[in-house]
Design an enzyme around this catalytic site. Sequence first.
Site, PDB file in Angstrom:
ATOM      1  CG  LEU A  40       8.663   2.237   4.600  1.00  0.00           C
ATOM      2  CD1 LEU A  40       8.474   1.049   3.657  1.00  0.00           C
ATOM      3  CD2 LEU A  40       7.327   2.906   4.855  1.00  0.00           C
ATOM      4  CE1 TYR A  79       1.200  -0.377   4.344  1.00  0.00           C
ATOM      5  CE2 TYR A  79       0.202   1.792   4.378  1.00  0.00           C
ATOM      6  CZ  TYR A  79       1.013   0.848   4.958  1.00  0.00           C
ATOM      7  OH  TYR A  79       1.647   1.128   6.145  1.00  0.00           O
ATOM      8  CE  LYS A 132       3.294   3.202   3.186  1.00  0.00           C
ATOM      9  NZ  LYS A 132       3.492   3.340   4.629  1.00  0.00           N
ATOM     10  CD  GLU A 170      10.459   1.516  10.390  1.00  0.00           C
ATOM     11  OE1 GLU A 170      10.374   2.481   9.623  1.00  0.00           O
ATOM     12  OE2 GLU A 170      10.214   0.347  10.053  1.00  0.00           O
TER      13      GLU A 170
HETATM   14  N1  PLP Z   1       8.075   3.569   8.835  1.00  0.00           N
HETATM   15  C1  PLP Z   1       6.930   2.891   8.853  1.00  0.00           C
HETATM   16  C2  PLP Z   1       6.890   1.543   9.474  1.00  0.00           C
HETATM   17  C3  PLP Z   1       5.766   3.444   8.279  1.00  0.00           C
HETATM   18  O1  PLP Z   1       4.616   2.762   8.286  1.00  0.00           O
HETATM   19  C4  PLP Z   1       5.834   4.748   7.714  1.00  0.00           C
HETATM   20  C5  PLP Z   1       4.676   5.391   7.106  1.00  0.00           C
HETATM   21  O2  PLP Z   1       3.561   5.156   7.374  1.00  0.00           O
HETATM   22  C6  PLP Z   1       7.048   5.422   7.747  1.00  0.00           C
HETATM   23  C7  PLP Z   1       8.161   4.794   8.290  1.00  0.00           C
HETATM   24  C8  PLP Z   1       7.175   6.804   7.176  1.00  0.00           C
HETATM   25  O3  PLP Z   1       7.080   6.764   5.762  1.00  0.00           O
HETATM   26  P1  PLP Z   1       6.548   7.985   4.918  1.00  0.00           P
HETATM   27  O4  PLP Z   1       7.376   9.170   5.279  1.00  0.00           O
HETATM   28  O5  PLP Z   1       6.749   7.572   3.514  1.00  0.00           O
HETATM   29  O6  PLP Z   1       5.109   8.177   5.284  1.00  0.00           O
END
Ligand code: PLP
Length: 282
Positions: free
Chosen positions: A201, A31, A145, A177
């Site tokens: 991620l 997603y 993701k 994270e």
């Molecule tokens: N890490 C995780 C596990 C996430 O689910 C998300 C976003 O939902 C992020 C980091 C941050 O990613 P982004 O800046 O692309 O929203």
Amino acid sequence: EKVIVNGELIERKDAVMDIEDRGYQFGDGIYEVIRVYNGKMYTAEEHLKRLYESAEKIGLKIHYQKDEIKSHAARLIDENMLETGIIYMQFSRGIAPRQHAFPLKDVACSYIAYTREMPRPEASLDKGVKTLLVEDIRWLRCDIKSLNLLGNILAKQKAAESDCYEAIQHRGEIVTEGSSSNVFIVKDGTVMTHPATNLILNGITRQVIQKVCAENAVPFVEKEFTVEQLLAADEVFLGSTTSEVMPIIQVDKTVIGEGVPGSMTRKLQELFSQHIQKECTL
Ligand code: PLP
């Protein structure tokens, strides 16, 4: 309220999902969440690039072109008259009799997208938020993701039960994270965050922060840091599509810095807002 189901724009109440959809049964899909400001998508190209990368990593074929998906999203924003909010899009490996291995025939992926109004979290951005340390129990492909979010959900729930905005996950000593965000510390003027490995991620917000740091001569390093370093940091903040650059003023019982958002965090918030303005002015 309109939604997209398999490329068709339909009323939300008419959207149905098969009980043997692999996204529903296995979390077998991927997603993206894209921010919308002033009715315009923010960093859409970066999100769509990551979408196809996630698909590739799990051997899922998206039989739509990037520009098609982008124009579906633009139509959704229009039809739903969305000003400030998000677009959620997900692709599953499709509908097939339940068995773990991929469907034998060329089963098409299932594709849905919808919009939701979501204001910028002004109050929290101003005051900062509290967080809870949680052991990272997730699998070893956090770079994808994936729809499988149980580890993230359990972490966030623990945080919520402690009245915290976010869980900060760590594998042993190393901070990885948040449950739905990346985590950054500031020490002696340098911004530090976990390298973009299989353990996190690679957030699009993270990438924007990295970029604006480079453009403004702010020292930025991708380097592992420990729970101890986190607790002793001058400043801590998180980054995500929905939360932007969010100051963290407390981790467990430890107050960070003066207990208010620090000057580097404020500077990066300002640079981030300018980047939004640049991409999404009317
Ligand atoms: N890490 C995780 C596990 C996430 O689910 C998300 C976003 O939902 C992020 C980091 C941050 O990613 P982004 O800046 O692309 O929203």
